[in-house]
Scaffold this motif. Structure first.
Motif, short mmCIF file in Angstrom:
data_model
loop_
_atom_site.label_atom_id
_atom_site.label_comp_id
_atom_site.label_asym_id
_atom_site.label_seq_id
_atom_site.Cartn_x
_atom_site.Cartn_y
_atom_site.Cartn_z
N GLY A 1 0.81 -1.20 0.00
CA GLY A 1 0.00 0.00 0.00
C GLY A 1 0.85 1.26 0.00
O GLY A 1 0.56 2.24 -0.71
N VAL A 2 1.94 1.25 0.78
CA VAL A 2 2.85 2.39 0.82
C VAL A 2 3.53 2.59 -0.53
O VAL A 2 3.63 3.72 -1.04
CB VAL A 2 3.89 2.21 1.94
N THR A 3 3.97 1.49 -1.14
CA THR A 3 4.61 1.58 -2.46
C THR A 3 3.65 2.17 -3.49
O THR A 3 4.04 3.04 -4.30
CB THR A 3 5.08 0.19 -2.93
N GLY B 1 -5.68 5.67 -11.42
CA GLY B 1 -6.34 4.56 -10.75
C GLY B 1 -7.07 3.59 -11.63
O GLY B 1 -8.00 3.96 -12.33
N SER B 2 -6.62 2.34 -11.58
CA SER B 2 -7.34 1.26 -12.23
C SER B 2 -7.28 0.03 -11.32
O SER B 2 -7.64 0.12 -10.15
CB SER B 2 -6.79 0.99 -13.64
N VAL B 3 -6.78 -1.07 -11.83
CA VAL B 3 -6.89 -2.32 -11.09
C VAL B 3 -6.08 -2.31 -9.79
O VAL B 3 -6.55 -2.81 -8.76
CB VAL B 3 -6.51 -3.52 -11.99
N ALA B 4 -4.88 -1.75 -9.79
CA ALA B 4 -4.09 -1.72 -8.56
C ALA B 4 -4.64 -0.72 -7.55
O ALA B 4 -4.50 -0.89 -6.34
CB ALA B 4 -2.62 -1.41 -8.87
N TYR B 5 -5.29 0.33 -8.04
CA TYR B 5 -5.97 1.28 -7.15
C TYR B 5 -7.01 0.53 -6.31
O TYR B 5 -7.17 0.79 -5.12
CB TYR B 5 -6.63 2.36 -8.00
N LEU B 6 -7.70 -0.40 -6.95
CA LEU B 6 -8.71 -1.18 -6.25
C LEU B 6 -8.11 -2.24 -5.34
O LEU B 6 -8.42 -2.31 -4.15
CB LEU B 6 -9.65 -1.85 -7.25
N LEU B 7 -7.23 -3.07 -5.89
CA LEU B 7 -6.84 -4.30 -5.20
C LEU B 7 -5.53 -4.20 -4.42
O LEU B 7 -5.21 -5.10 -3.63
CB LEU B 7 -6.74 -5.45 -6.21
N VAL B 8 -4.80 -3.09 -4.61
CA VAL B 8 -3.60 -2.85 -3.79
C VAL B 8 -3.88 -1.71 -2.82
O VAL B 8 -3.81 -1.89 -1.60
CB VAL B 8 -2.37 -2.54 -4.67
N ILE C 1 1.32 -11.32 -2.69
CA ILE C 1 1.63 -12.14 -3.87
C ILE C 1 1.31 -11.40 -5.17
O ILE C 1 2.10 -11.37 -6.11
CB ILE C 1 0.88 -13.48 -3.80
N TYR C 2 0.11 -10.79 -5.23
CA TYR C 2 -0.31 -10.23 -6.52
C TYR C 2 0.06 -8.77 -6.74
O TYR C 2 0.03 -8.28 -7.88
CB TYR C 2 -1.82 -10.43 -6.73
N SER C 3 0.43 -8.04 -5.68
CA SER C 3 0.64 -6.60 -5.81
C SER C 3 1.70 -6.20 -6.83
O SER C 3 1.48 -5.26 -7.64
CB SER C 3 0.98 -5.99 -4.45
N PRO C 4 2.88 -6.83 -6.87
CA PRO C 4 3.88 -6.39 -7.86
C PRO C 4 3.36 -6.46 -9.30
O PRO C 4 3.58 -5.53 -10.10
CB PRO C 4 5.05 -7.36 -7.63
N ALA C 5 2.66 -7.53 -9.64
CA ALA C 5 2.14 -7.66 -11.01
C ALA C 5 1.07 -6.61 -11.30
O ALA C 5 1.05 -6.03 -12.39
CB ALA C 5 1.57 -9.06 -11.22
N LEU C 6 0.19 -6.34 -10.33
CA LEU C 6 -0.87 -5.36 -10.57
C LEU C 6 -0.31 -3.94 -10.67
O LEU C 6 -0.84 -3.12 -11.44
CB LEU C 6 -1.92 -5.44 -9.47
N MET C 7 0.76 -3.65 -9.94
CA MET C 7 1.35 -2.32 -10.06
C MET C 7 2.08 -2.14 -11.38
O MET C 7 2.07 -1.05 -11.96
CB MET C 7 2.25 -2.02 -8.86
#
Length: 249
Positions: free
Chosen positions: A27-29, A196-203, A218-224
């Motif tokens: 979240g901080v990243t 804001g798109s997918v990482a805005y929502l899920l990260v 697990i999924y945050s690096p790929a979504l960012m």
């Protein structure tokens, strides 16, 4: 005021869970890469007095201290949310107070920062913006990022706000165009960037999806990485948030 009490009770209740989800490394990243860097672009804040309003534990404060060398004060209405601020940032002052009636002197700050807090202030948003204007020095800057109206996702967001207990009943995405018309005599509007798109929502907002932190990790690096690829498509319609810099006239 009823809305103030609602938000205070709401954030006192969810403060621990909020901190865990929004203050985790991913979240901080996300905040630093996608929100703070564009929001503070072009601003020299070294040695300047900055207020992080509706600060909670001070997520933006760490960036402001490290990257901008600013002198930061935190302000939040929730005792639980701001309780850890002085421990995390011992060189900074923490104030437990509503932004619409801070009690601070006129022209105290060179910059006021609000990260996803203004949409919690309905129906007192206009009062808050006038108070922010009062607290800024001439030429000082209000930097904020918020969910906005006019997105293709606005209708879904409205329904979600109404039915999910993680949202207080006075939360509402901002109508930026209406606010600009209201505040045109107070501010110059310097930057407006849709994000804001997918990482805005899920990260960034993983808490509202009840995502466990181990899975988010697990999924945050790929979504960012995907968020960066989609950035060129962000517009008022195809975005979830907006970043603004408004300069006090």
């Amino acid at each position: 005021m009823h809305a103030e009490g609602t938000q205070k009770q709401h954030y006192n209740r969810i403060a621990a869970d909020y901190e865990a989800q929004y203050g985790d490394p991913d979240g901080v990243t996300y905040r630093e890469e996608f929100l703070y860097r564009p929001m503070f672009a072009g601003l020299d804040l070294e040695g300047r007095n900055v207020l992080e309003a509706l600060s909670g534990s001070g997520h933006a404060t760490g960036y402001l201290l490290r990257e901008k060398k600013a002198l930061v004060t935190g302000l939040d209405i929730s005792e639980e949310a701001i309780a850890s601020f002085p421990t995390r940032w011992p060189a900074c002052q923490a104030i437990c107070s509503p932004i619409i009636a801070s009690g601070l002197p006129d022209e105290s700050f060179d910059c006021i920062v609000v990260v996803m807090g203004l949409h919690h202030l309905h129906p007192h948003l206009s009062d808050a913006l006038r108070e922010i204007h009062r607290l800024l020095r001439k030429g000082g800057v209000l930097c904020f990022t918020e969910p906005h109206r006019g997105s293709a996702f606005s209708r879904l967001r409205t329904i979600w706000y109404r039915h999910d207990p993680l949202f207080a009943d006075n939360e509402e995405a901002l109508d930026i165009e209406a606010l600009k018309r209201e505040c045109e005599s107070l501010f110059e509007f310097r930057i407006e960037q849709h994000v804001g798109s997918v990482a805005y929502l899920l990260v960034l907002n993983s808490m509202i999806f009840r995502v466990p932190l181990w899975l988010k990790r697990i999924y945050s690096p790929a979504l960012m990485r995907l968020e960066k690829m989609l950035a060129s498509f962000h517009s008022r319609t195809l975005s979830l948030g907006v970043i603004c810099q408004w300069e006090k006239k």
